[in-house]
Structure formats: C-alpha cells, structure tokens
Write a protein that holds these residues in place. Sequence first.
Motif, PDB file in Angstrom:
ATOM      1  N   UNK A 188     108.565  32.894  36.938  1.00 29.93           N
ATOM      2  CA  UNK A 188     109.843  33.026  36.246  1.00 29.93           C
ATOM      3  C   UNK A 188     110.995  32.606  37.154  1.00 29.93           C
ATOM      4  N   UNK A 189     110.974  33.077  38.402  1.00 30.18           N
ATOM      5  CA  UNK A 189     112.041  32.725  39.346  1.00 30.18           C
ATOM      6  C   UNK A 189     112.070  31.216  39.576  1.00 30.18           C
ATOM      7  N   UNK A 190     110.919  30.608  39.677  1.00 26.32           N
ATOM      8  CA  UNK A 190     110.858  29.154  39.874  1.00 26.32           C
ATOM      9  C   UNK A 190     111.445  28.413  38.676  1.00 26.32           C
ATOM     10  N   UNK A 191     111.162  28.912  37.471  1.00 27.26           N
ATOM     11  CA  UNK A 191     111.702  28.238  36.284  1.00 27.26           C
ATOM     12  C   UNK A 191     113.219  28.410  36.205  1.00 27.26           C
ATOM     13  N   UNK A 192     113.732  29.569  36.595  1.00 29.94           N
ATOM     14  CA  UNK A 192     115.183  29.778  36.603  1.00 29.94           C
ATOM     15  C   UNK A 192     115.846  28.852  37.626  1.00 29.94           C
ATOM     16  N   UNK A 193     115.217  28.699  38.786  1.00 26.79           N
ATOM     17  CA  UNK A 193     115.767  27.787  39.797  1.00 26.79           C
ATOM     18  C   UNK A 193     115.852  26.366  39.258  1.00 26.79           C
ATOM     19  N   UNK A 194     114.835  25.935  38.523  1.00 22.97           N
ATOM     20  CA  UNK A 194     114.844  24.592  37.939  1.00 22.97           C
ATOM     21  C   UNK A 194     115.956  24.457  36.902  1.00 22.97           C
ATOM     22  N   UNK A 195     116.131  25.479  36.088  1.00 21.95           N
ATOM     23  CA  UNK A 195     117.192  25.459  35.079  1.00 21.95           C
ATOM     24  C   UNK A 195     118.555  25.353  35.750  1.00 21.95           C
ATOM     25  N   UNK A 196     118.777  26.175  36.789  1.00 23.34           N
ATOM     26  CA  UNK A 196     120.064  26.155  37.491  1.00 23.34           C
ATOM     27  C   UNK A 196     120.287  24.796  38.136  1.00 23.34           C
ATOM     28  N   UNK A 197     119.260  24.238  38.751  1.00 25.86           N
ATOM     29  CA  UNK A 197     119.395  22.898  39.350  1.00 25.86           C
ATOM     30  C   UNK A 197     119.779  21.866  38.298  1.00 25.86           C
ATOM     31  N   UNK A 198     119.145  21.918  37.115  1.00 30.97           N
ATOM     32  CA  UNK A 198     119.467  20.980  36.047  1.00 30.97           C
ATOM     33  C   UNK A 198     120.908  21.140  35.579  1.00 30.97           C
ATOM     34  N   UNK A 199     121.340  22.390  35.456  1.00 27.25           N
ATOM     35  CA  UNK A 199     122.715  22.644  34.990  1.00 27.25           C
ATOM     36  C   UNK A 199     123.733  22.157  36.027  1.00 27.25           C
ATOM     37  N   UNK A 200     123.427  22.299  37.295  1.00 27.87           N
ATOM     38  CA  UNK A 200     124.303  21.788  38.347  1.00 27.87           C
ATOM     39  C   UNK A 200     124.371  20.261  38.262  1.00 27.87           C
ATOM     40  N   UNK A 201     123.202  19.623  38.065  1.00 29.42           N
ATOM     41  CA  UNK A 201     123.158  18.168  37.923  1.00 29.42           C
ATOM     42  C   UNK A 201     123.953  17.689  36.705  1.00 29.42           C
ATOM     43  N   UNK A 202     124.005  18.543  35.652  1.00 27.96           N
ATOM     44  CA  UNK A 202     124.769  18.209  34.454  1.00 27.96           C
ATOM     45  C   UNK A 202     126.272  18.385  34.672  1.00 27.96           C
ATOM     46  N   UNK A 203     126.639  18.964  35.817  1.00 33.19           N
ATOM     47  CA  UNK A 203     128.056  19.123  36.142  1.00 33.19           C
ATOM     48  C   UNK A 203     128.646  20.463  35.752  1.00 33.19           C
ATOM     49  N   UNK A 204     127.818  21.406  35.327  1.00 37.22           N
ATOM     50  CA  UNK A 204     128.336  22.719  34.961  1.00 37.22           C
ATOM     51  C   UNK A 204     128.764  23.487  36.200  1.00 37.22           C
TER      52      UNK A 204
END
Length: 76
Positions: free
Chosen positions: A9-25
């Motif tokens: 779960x923690x790994x999936x959250x890290x991936x989500x956060x990384x994607x959102x950062x890449x999206x510019x959020x």
Amino acid sequence: MYTISESEFASSIKLIVDRKIDEGLKEDSIYEFLREKYGDWIVYDPQLNKNTYILWLLPLLLFLLGGAIMRSKIKI
C-alpha cells in the motif's frame, strides 16, 4: 524520525504521489486528492467533523476516566 514503510500500500501511495508531482500538482492539491480518494485517515491529521469526533474526544475521555479511577483509589 520517520520510518519508511515498504508495504504494498505504501509503495502504491508513493507512486501516486510521484505521478501527481509529475502532473504539476502542489502539496495541498495532492493532500486533497488523497483525502478524497482514501478519506481523512490517510493524512493522519483528520479534521474535526461528525465522523472524527471520537478520534478527538476519546483520548480526553480516557484521561478523565483514568484520573477518576486514580482519585477513587487514592481516597481512603
């Protein structure tokens, strides 16, 4: 000091956060996204509302109950 979780779960959250950062959020937007998707518990800082009263009041109630028990035991 923070510990780093390696759970799935923690790994999936890290991936989500990384994607959102890449999206510019920005940070606030990412927190809001996580709250909407997973609920307030995900950020470990729940807001005071009808669903979280027990989280905020339980420690106070336990403290008062413990104090009452101690007071009754000390009284002779």
